[in-house]
Design a protein around this motif. Structure first.
Motif, PDB file in Angstrom:
ATOM      1  N   PHE A   1       0.829  -1.210   0.000  1.00 34.66           N
ATOM      2  CA  PHE A   1       0.000   0.000   0.000  1.00 34.66           C
ATOM      3  C   PHE A   1       0.858   1.252   0.000  1.00 34.66           C
ATOM      4  O   PHE A   1       0.556   2.224  -0.688  1.00 34.66           O
ATOM      5  CB  PHE A   1      -0.932   0.019   1.221  1.00 34.66           C
ATOM      6  CG  PHE A   1      -2.099  -0.902   1.077  1.00 34.66           C
ATOM      7  CD1 PHE A   1      -2.721  -1.050  -0.149  1.00 34.66           C
ATOM      8  CD2 PHE A   1      -2.581  -1.623   2.165  1.00 34.66           C
ATOM      9  CE1 PHE A   1      -3.810  -1.894  -0.296  1.00 34.66           C
ATOM     10  CE2 PHE A   1      -3.661  -2.471   2.026  1.00 34.66           C
ATOM     11  CZ  PHE A   1      -4.272  -2.610   0.796  1.00 34.66           C
TER      12      PHE A   1
ATOM     13  N   VAL B   1      -9.557   9.654   4.697  1.00 38.72           N
ATOM     14  CA  VAL B   1      -9.781   8.254   4.326  1.00 38.72           C
ATOM     15  C   VAL B   1     -11.262   7.908   4.488  1.00 38.72           C
ATOM     16  O   VAL B   1     -11.878   7.313   3.610  1.00 38.72           O
ATOM     17  CB  VAL B   1      -8.906   7.308   5.183  1.00 38.72           C
ATOM     18  CG1 VAL B   1      -9.331   5.852   4.972  1.00 38.72           C
ATOM     19  CG2 VAL B   1      -7.441   7.475   4.822  1.00 38.72           C
TER      20      VAL B   1
ATOM     21  N   TYR C   1     -13.670   6.984   1.462  1.00 40.25           N
ATOM     22  CA  TYR C   1     -14.199   5.624   1.516  1.00 40.25           C
ATOM     23  C   TYR C   1     -15.728   5.618   1.528  1.00 40.25           C
ATOM     24  O   TYR C   1     -16.363   4.863   0.798  1.00 40.25           O
ATOM     25  CB  TYR C   1     -13.658   4.900   2.748  1.00 40.25           C
ATOM     26  CG  TYR C   1     -14.223   3.509   2.874  1.00 40.25           C
ATOM     27  CD1 TYR C   1     -13.901   2.523   1.942  1.00 40.25           C
ATOM     28  CD2 TYR C   1     -15.078   3.188   3.918  1.00 40.25           C
ATOM     29  CE1 TYR C   1     -14.423   1.257   2.039  1.00 40.25           C
ATOM     30  CE2 TYR C   1     -15.612   1.917   4.031  1.00 40.25           C
ATOM     31  CZ  TYR C   1     -15.281   0.958   3.096  1.00 40.25           C
ATOM     32  OH  TYR C   1     -15.805  -0.293   3.192  1.00 40.25           O
TER      33      TYR C   1
ATOM     34  N   ARG D   1     -12.601  -1.753  -0.778  1.00 40.51           N
ATOM     35  CA  ARG D   1     -12.004  -1.093   0.390  1.00 40.51           C
ATOM     36  C   ARG D   1     -10.546  -0.750   0.129  1.00 40.51           C
ATOM     37  O   ARG D   1     -10.096   0.363   0.366  1.00 40.51           O
ATOM     38  CB  ARG D   1     -12.074  -2.032   1.594  1.00 40.51           C
ATOM     39  CG  ARG D   1     -13.350  -1.903   2.402  1.00 40.51           C
ATOM     40  CD  ARG D   1     -13.110  -2.432   3.798  1.00 40.51           C
ATOM     41  NE  ARG D   1     -12.781  -3.859   3.816  1.00 40.51           N
ATOM     42  CZ  ARG D   1     -13.703  -4.826   3.857  1.00 40.51           C
ATOM     43  NH1 ARG D   1     -14.983  -4.528   3.867  1.00 40.51           N
ATOM     44  NH2 ARG D   1     -13.331  -6.086   3.894  1.00 40.51           N
TER      45      ARG D   1
ATOM     46  N   GLY E   1      -9.048   2.918  -0.150  1.00 37.57           N
ATOM     47  CA  GLY E   1      -8.131   3.251   0.939  1.00 37.57           C
ATOM     48  C   GLY E   1      -6.806   3.754   0.404  1.00 37.57           C
ATOM     49  O   GLY E   1      -6.295   4.791   0.833  1.00 37.57           O
TER      50      GLY E   1
ATOM     51  N   MET F   1      -4.942   7.525   0.493  1.00 42.18           N
ATOM     52  CA  MET F   1      -3.575   7.794   0.949  1.00 42.18           C
ATOM     53  C   MET F   1      -2.755   8.475  -0.137  1.00 42.18           C
ATOM     54  O   MET F   1      -1.968   9.378   0.136  1.00 42.18           O
ATOM     55  CB  MET F   1      -2.889   6.488   1.342  1.00 42.18           C
ATOM     56  CG  MET F   1      -3.491   5.896   2.587  1.00 42.18           C
ATOM     57  SD  MET F   1      -2.350   4.788   3.399  1.00 42.18           S
ATOM     58  CE  MET F   1      -1.068   5.881   3.859  1.00 42.18           C
TER      59      MET F   1
ATOM     60  N   THR G   1      -0.042   3.831   6.874  1.00 45.70           N
ATOM     61  CA  THR G   1      -0.957   2.813   6.368  1.00 45.70           C
ATOM     62  C   THR G   1      -1.743   2.193   7.516  1.00 45.70           C
ATOM     63  O   THR G   1      -2.797   1.599   7.295  1.00 45.70           O
ATOM     64  CB  THR G   1      -0.213   1.673   5.634  1.00 45.70           C
ATOM     65  OG1 THR G   1       0.825   1.197   6.480  1.00 45.70           O
ATOM     66  CG2 THR G   1       0.336   2.118   4.299  1.00 45.70           C
TER      67      THR G   1
ATOM     68  N   LEU H   1      -5.386   2.704   7.618  1.00 50.76           N
ATOM     69  CA  LEU H   1      -6.291   1.980   6.710  1.00 50.76           C
ATOM     70  C   LEU H   1      -7.039   0.858   7.426  1.00 50.76           C
ATOM     71  O   LEU H   1      -8.110   0.433   6.983  1.00 50.76           O
ATOM     72  CB  LEU H   1      -5.518   1.418   5.519  1.00 50.76           C
ATOM     73  CG  LEU H   1      -4.940   2.477   4.582  1.00 50.76           C
ATOM     74  CD1 LEU H   1      -4.192   1.824   3.436  1.00 50.76           C
ATOM     75  CD2 LEU H   1      -6.041   3.384   4.035  1.00 50.76           C
TER      76      LEU H   1
ATOM     77  N   ILE I   1      -9.329  -2.528   6.086  1.00 51.51           N
ATOM     78  CA  ILE I   1      -8.326  -3.109   5.202  1.00 51.51           C
ATOM     79  C   ILE I   1      -7.367  -3.924   6.061  1.00 51.51           C
ATOM     80  O   ILE I   1      -6.870  -3.448   7.081  1.00 51.51           O
ATOM     81  CB  ILE I   1      -7.584  -2.007   4.433  1.00 51.51           C
ATOM     82  CG1 ILE I   1      -8.560  -1.301   3.494  1.00 51.51           C
ATOM     83  CG2 ILE I   1      -6.422  -2.602   3.640  1.00 51.51           C
ATOM     84  CD1 ILE I   1      -8.002  -0.088   2.835  1.00 51.51           C
TER      85      ILE I   1
END
Lengths: 239, 245
Positions: free
Chosen positions: A28, A86, A90, A106, A110, A114, A179, A182, A187
């Motif tokens: 990610f 986020v 989302y 998702r 996500g 970012m 991350t 997330l 996620i």
């Protein structure tokens, strides 16, 4: 209370579960930085659009609007928390524009969130990297007959990359840590998995300590490598 | 004058916001002229030079270069700049390129010359400025005088019709000044048209075919060098020369 015993047990039981989580976090981070870099480059070029005194009124107005929009984007994304961004992305576009099944959806949104956030920061990094190249370089390039874009390509940008590279790597390291946010939208990256282990096993401290250690090892190692490279670059004769 | 006019400057004005720097400059520069521009700091002499290749956009007046009005919006200024070489006070060599690449950058990226041909040309030019053996050096590895000579070679590589020098020796250590002046002197002997903003009065007297005194944004006096320094008429020029000579 903390117990080393429990920590070892959890680690032995969930080792591969953790590793997969870390892997996802890193993937990610790479994708987010890639999106951020691409969009950041566009935003930065938008913000430093060349003000040519010979432009006609129409071109001048268009350039002004583009500059304004890019600046607004950067300011909004830098002045709101990433967690909020986020969630909004989302539950906004993520719920309307479904991409694949729910897990894929998702992950996609996500990581897009970012990337969009990172773009705001990276555009500033790029902008200041270009700004740090002395103005005389552009002038000299124009004086041998290069157009603005040729001067950028052959003279200014190669020098700007040297200024940008360390900050870019640092952004990547920061993103790895970020991350963890997330996990909040489901996620299954490292943080989410630690949470899952905690709720399944009713052991709360140790799973997070393992996650912390994993983040630390990766981030610490990377930042050390970066500063070593940075030191070597500053020694080089070409700056 | 019988020779053909290369640059005609008519009523050139430039102001930055509320500061009027140039207040109407008129001068014709002919092929083969070596014009030295002197004047106190803040007089507008650098601005005048930078207007000649539109590094500064004039706010009034006209500059005609080889019959083309370069102040017109329709003129392709990049095309014009190919024929106008510029040398800066602070050298401004491309920091990301070797000396050789600095010289070949223009011919390759602007004129589309083949790399091998451009390098041959660049080597000749570096040879001419006495740096044939420093082609692989980066600017940071060269002394100020060497950097400035590379900068001259870089400008010459475009085979310009005129060379503009903006205080080419002002940023140099005293012992490096002469090596740069020597190169410029040799260039003058080849018949290159040049406009040189300088504080080197001795050099101006020796090399220039005309000397121009700019003060308060206008040309206060213009003459051939001997008379210019021996019999100044303008009061401001008299006091200026008394201080610097």
């Amino acid at each position: 209370m903390f117990s080393l015993d429990r920590l070892v047990k959890i680690w032995e039981k969930y080792q591969s579960f953790y590793w997969n989580g870390l892997q996802m976090s890193l993937i990610f981070a790479v994708i987010a930085v890639f999106i951020g870099l691409t969009l950041g480059l566009i935003l930065a070029s938008g913000r430093i659009l060349y003000k040519n005194p010979r432009d006609n009124l129409f071109a001048a107005i268009v350039k002004m609007i583009v500059r304004l929009l890019c600046t607004a984007y950067v300011e909004v994304f830098r002045a709101t928390p990433m967690l909020v961004q986020v969630f909004i992305i989302y539950y906004g576009p993520g719920m309307v524009l479904k991409i694949g099944d729910s897990a894929t959806n998702r992950m996609t949104w996500g990581v897009v969130a970012m990337g969009l956030n990172s773009a705001a920061y990276l555009s500033e990094v790029i902008r200041s990297g270009i700004g740090a190249v002395p103005g005389g370089q552009m002038e000299a390039a124009r004086c041998v007959g290069m157009s603005h874009w040729k001067a950028m390509r052959y003279v200014v940008l190669p020098q700007a990359v040297r200024n940008i590279l360390p900050a870019l790597c640092n952004e990547f390291v920061t993103i790895i840590k970020e991350t963890s946010i997330l996990g909040m939208v489901g996620i299954t990256e490292l943080m989410f998995r630690s949470q899952t282990i905690a709720t399944q096993s009713y052991i709360f401290l140790e799973p997070y300590i393992i996650a912390a250690c994993m983040y630390f090892v990766v981030v610490f190692t990377l930042s050390k490598i970066i500063s070593a490279v940075e030191r070597r670059m500053s020694k080089s004769v070409t700056r | 004058m019988s020779r053909d006019k290369l640059i005609e400057v008519k009523g050139l004005e430039k102001h930055f916001k509320h500061l009027q720097v140039l207040r109407g400059i008129d001068i014709d520069i002919c092929r083969g002229d070596v014009v030295a521009v002197i004047g106190p700091s803040g007089s507008g002499k650098s601005t005048f030079l930078r207007c000649l290749n539109l590094l500064e956009t004039p706010t009034g007046g006209q500059i005609v270069f080889e019959g083309t009005d370069i102040t017109s919006r329709k003129t392709n200024i990049d095309k014009m700049r190919e024929k106008i070489g510029m040398v800066f006070q602070s050298f401004n060599l491309f920091a990301n390129m070797t000396a050789l690449d600095n010289v070949t950058a223009g011919p390759i990226h602007v004129k589309g010359m083949k790399k091998a041909d451009a390098e041959k040309l660049a080597l000749e030019l570096l040879e001419r400025v006495g740096l044939g053996d420093r082609g692989s050096a980066y600017p940071i590895q060269l002394s100020g005088g060497q950097q400035q000579r590379v900068a001259i070679a870089r400008a010459l590589a475009m085979q310009p019709d005129v060379m503009l020098f903006d205080e080419p020796t002002s940023a140099l250590d005293p012992e490096m000044v002469h090596e740069v002046l020597d190169v410029i002197r040799k260039l003058a002997e080849t018949g290159m048209t040049m406009v040189i903003v300088t504080h080197e009065m001795g050099f101006a007297r020796e090399v220039a075919s005309r000397v121009v005194f700019i003060d308060e944004g206008v040309i206060k006096e213009e003459n051939e060098p001997k008379a210019f320094f021996a019999e100044p008429r303008n009061e401001r020029l008299k006091s200026f020369l008394a201080k610097v000579l």
